[in-house]
Scaffold this active site. Structure first.
Site, PDB file in Angstrom:
ATOM      1  CD  GLU A 284      -0.206   7.868   4.269  1.00 26.95           C
ATOM      2  OE1 GLU A 284      -0.441   7.246   3.219  1.00 26.95           O
ATOM      3  OE2 GLU A 284       0.885   7.819   4.854  1.00 26.95           O
ATOM      4  CG  HIS A 305     -15.476  -3.201  29.674  1.00 27.71           C
ATOM      5  ND1 HIS A 305     -16.213  -3.474  30.805  1.00 27.71           N
ATOM      6  CD2 HIS A 305     -16.088  -3.869  28.666  1.00 27.71           C
ATOM      7  CE1 HIS A 305     -17.217  -4.277  30.497  1.00 27.71           C
ATOM      8  NE2 HIS A 305     -17.163  -4.541  29.190  1.00 27.71           N
ATOM      9  CE  LYS A 419       8.856   9.401   4.144  1.00 27.91           C
ATOM     10  NZ  LYS A 419       8.450   8.998   2.816  1.00 27.91           N
TER      11      LYS A 419
HETATM   12  O1  PA5 Z   1       0.242   5.276   1.162  1.00 27.01           O
HETATM   13  C1  PA5 Z   1       1.400   5.573   0.970  1.00 27.01           C
HETATM   14  O2  PA5 Z   1       1.800   5.895  -0.152  1.00 27.01           O
HETATM   15  C2  PA5 Z   1       2.431   5.499   2.074  1.00 27.01           C
HETATM   16  O3  PA5 Z   1       1.887   5.191   3.294  1.00 27.01           O
HETATM   17  C3  PA5 Z   1       3.477   4.457   1.742  1.00 27.01           C
HETATM   18  O4  PA5 Z   1       2.829   3.225   1.593  1.00 27.01           O
HETATM   19  C4  PA5 Z   1       4.549   4.350   2.801  1.00 27.01           C
HETATM   20  O5  PA5 Z   1       5.092   5.612   3.073  1.00 27.01           O
HETATM   21  C5  PA5 Z   1       5.658   3.407   2.344  1.00 27.01           C
HETATM   22  O6  PA5 Z   1       6.209   3.857   1.142  1.00 27.01           O
HETATM   23  P1  PA5 Z   1       7.113   2.925   0.240  1.00 27.01           P
HETATM   24  O7  PA5 Z   1       6.284   1.766  -0.195  1.00 27.01           O
HETATM   25  O8  PA5 Z   1       7.517   3.797  -0.899  1.00 27.01           O
HETATM   26  O9  PA5 Z   1       8.288   2.469   1.079  1.00 27.01           O
END
Ligand code: PA5
Length: 444
Positions: A284, A305, A419
């Protein structure tokens, strides 16, 4: 140093120009991180958090964890992405993959990290006849997956315990002021914990996001924070002497040479979820603007393996980062057997960890000879202190690596696209516009 970056077998992949680039890249990243002038600089809170966290909140975490251990058989942790991977990784690393099978100990199940009806049914079935607490974690407070799971578990808890008692067993970790979850917690009187404004989800494991479930699992969160503090100190220096910058610079050198996939290699099954956390952190943070190292992971010798063949002889766009723990949590000695029917007499009384180390060294040499550079991150052993240290090490490396790559390592704009489609297709108010064109493209 707790993390030793071993580059002994990398010489054949690097030349003088690479060394010069690495020096420069490390300086560049250090300037941006220490001055706070890089992209996404409103999300740098994780850098100083190990020393600047709120001690009152930390005490409340410990108190809540004790209450959960005292009055519950099961803790349901609801969250997705950065809101659950850190806690899961810590619990598995520190307590072992079979942590939920330990007699008399609190069981911890994770929910809201998928939209599987079967999974949800199975977790709920596990709760039957057991005392339950719930920790719902969402920074935004609006993420669909945990929101669905929490609606289900809120109703379940209220049916089981009544609204008042359920409220004493539900713990909410979310934004200090805003979001649906915060508003709900205020109405219902749930105890709340804070995800700091300046720390993004994937950098949040050392806040209450990770610490409450980790402490509830019985792990030593004081030691975790001490490890993170030590890392904060050790990894504040400039240049390649700083192992976080050294590792980040090596990653970027290989990326520039077309090694666009990094495989994190572990030799302990307890590391599997840690690798998932690592994948989210780097994936990310770096995968944007048409750039980024693709983070993958394997667990050796198991995957020697399966994936071993590809790594040895497949497309040469790979490098490996081996996170190796020198000493096991517990040793096991291979028994001797006079009959030697299995032909293993050469391993009589040899520690299993020694065989594991030889497997590591053998694979490292074979893969290096096959054209896959191996960066080794050597650590003595895994314990709570080291876990805190490692988290900070990877966070710092990741932020530095993102700056070396020229991206903002703290945003995730691409996560929104699916989303928006999902909301339009599910008929969420406000998303009507796209619905028709999306439906026309659907596969039945
Ligand atoms: O790193 C990030 O910001 C995302 O992966 C969030 O952790 C994930 O989308 C969950 O978001 P939230 O904590 O707002 O539900």
């Amino acid at each position: 140093m707790i993390v030793n970056v071993v580059d002994k077998n990398l010489c054949s992949f690097l030349d003088e120009q690479d060394q010069a680039y690495m020096q420069q890249a490390a300086e560049h990243a250090h300037t941006l991180l220490s001055s706070g002038k890089g992209a996404g600089n409103d999300f740098l809170g994780w850098q100083t958090y190990p020393e600047q966290y709120d001690p009152a909140e930390f005490s409340r975490v410990k108190k809540a964890a004790k209450k959960i251990r005292d009055d519950s058989d099961i803790l349901i942790v609801i969250g997705i992405g950065g809101s659950y991977l850190g806690a899961l990784s810590a619990i598995e690393l520190l307590k072992g993959r079979f942590y939920n099978l330990k007699q008399g100990d609190l069981q911890i199940f994770f929910a809201g990290n998928n939209i599987s009806a079967s999974y949800l049914n199975e977790v709920m079935a596990l709760c039957e006849g057991k005392e339950i607490s719930v920790n719902v974690i969402s920074k935004s407070g609006t993420t669909t997956e945990p929101a669905i799971a929490f609606r289900v578990f809120k109703q379940y808890m209220e049916k089981r315990y009544g609204r008042k008692e359920a409220a004493k067993r539900i713990y909410v970790t979310t934004d200090r002021h805003k979001g649906t979850l915060k508003a709900l917690a205020d109405v219902e009187g749930y105890e709340t914990f804070v995800v700091p404004d300046d720390i993004g989800g994937r950098y949040s494991v050392l806040t209450s996001v990770g610490l409450l479930p980790i402490a509830a699992a019985g792990c030593d969160i004081d030691a975790i924070m001490q490890g993170a503090q030590q890392a904060m100190k050790d990894l504040s220096v400039p240049g390649l002497e700083n192992p976080a910058y050294h590792y980040a610079a090596l990653r970027n050198v290989f990326y520039r040479k077309g090694k666009t996939t990094e495989i994190l290699v572990g030799y302990e099954p307890d590391m599997v979820s840690f690798a998932e956390w690592f994948k989210q952190l780097f994936g990310e943070s770096e995968g944007k603007d048409g750039k980024g190292i693709f983070p993958a992971a394997v667990c050796f010798s198991t995957d020697l393996h399966s994936m071993g063949q590809y790594i040895q002889q497949g497309l040469r766009n790979l490098f490996e980062t081996v996170l190796f723990f020198k000493y096991p949590k517990q040793e096991y000695i291979i028994p001797s057997d006079d009959a030697n029917a299995d032909g293993l007499a050469f391993l009589d009384k040899v520690p299993v960890s020694k065989v594991n180390r030889i497997a590591f060294q053998s694979a490292l040499l074979a893969h290096t000879d096959g054209g896959v550079p191996n960066i080794v991150l050597e650590v003595d052993r895994i314990d709570a202190f080291t876990y805190g240290y490692l988290v900070y090490f990877f966070e710092k490396s990741c932020a530095a690596s993102g700056y070396m790559l020229g991206v903002n390592p703290f945003n995730q704009p691409g996560v929104e696209d699916y989303k928006v489609n999902m909301f339009a297709l599910l008929g969420k108010p406000g998303y009507e516009q796209n619905r028709k064109s999306l439906e026309a493209r659907l596969i039945d």
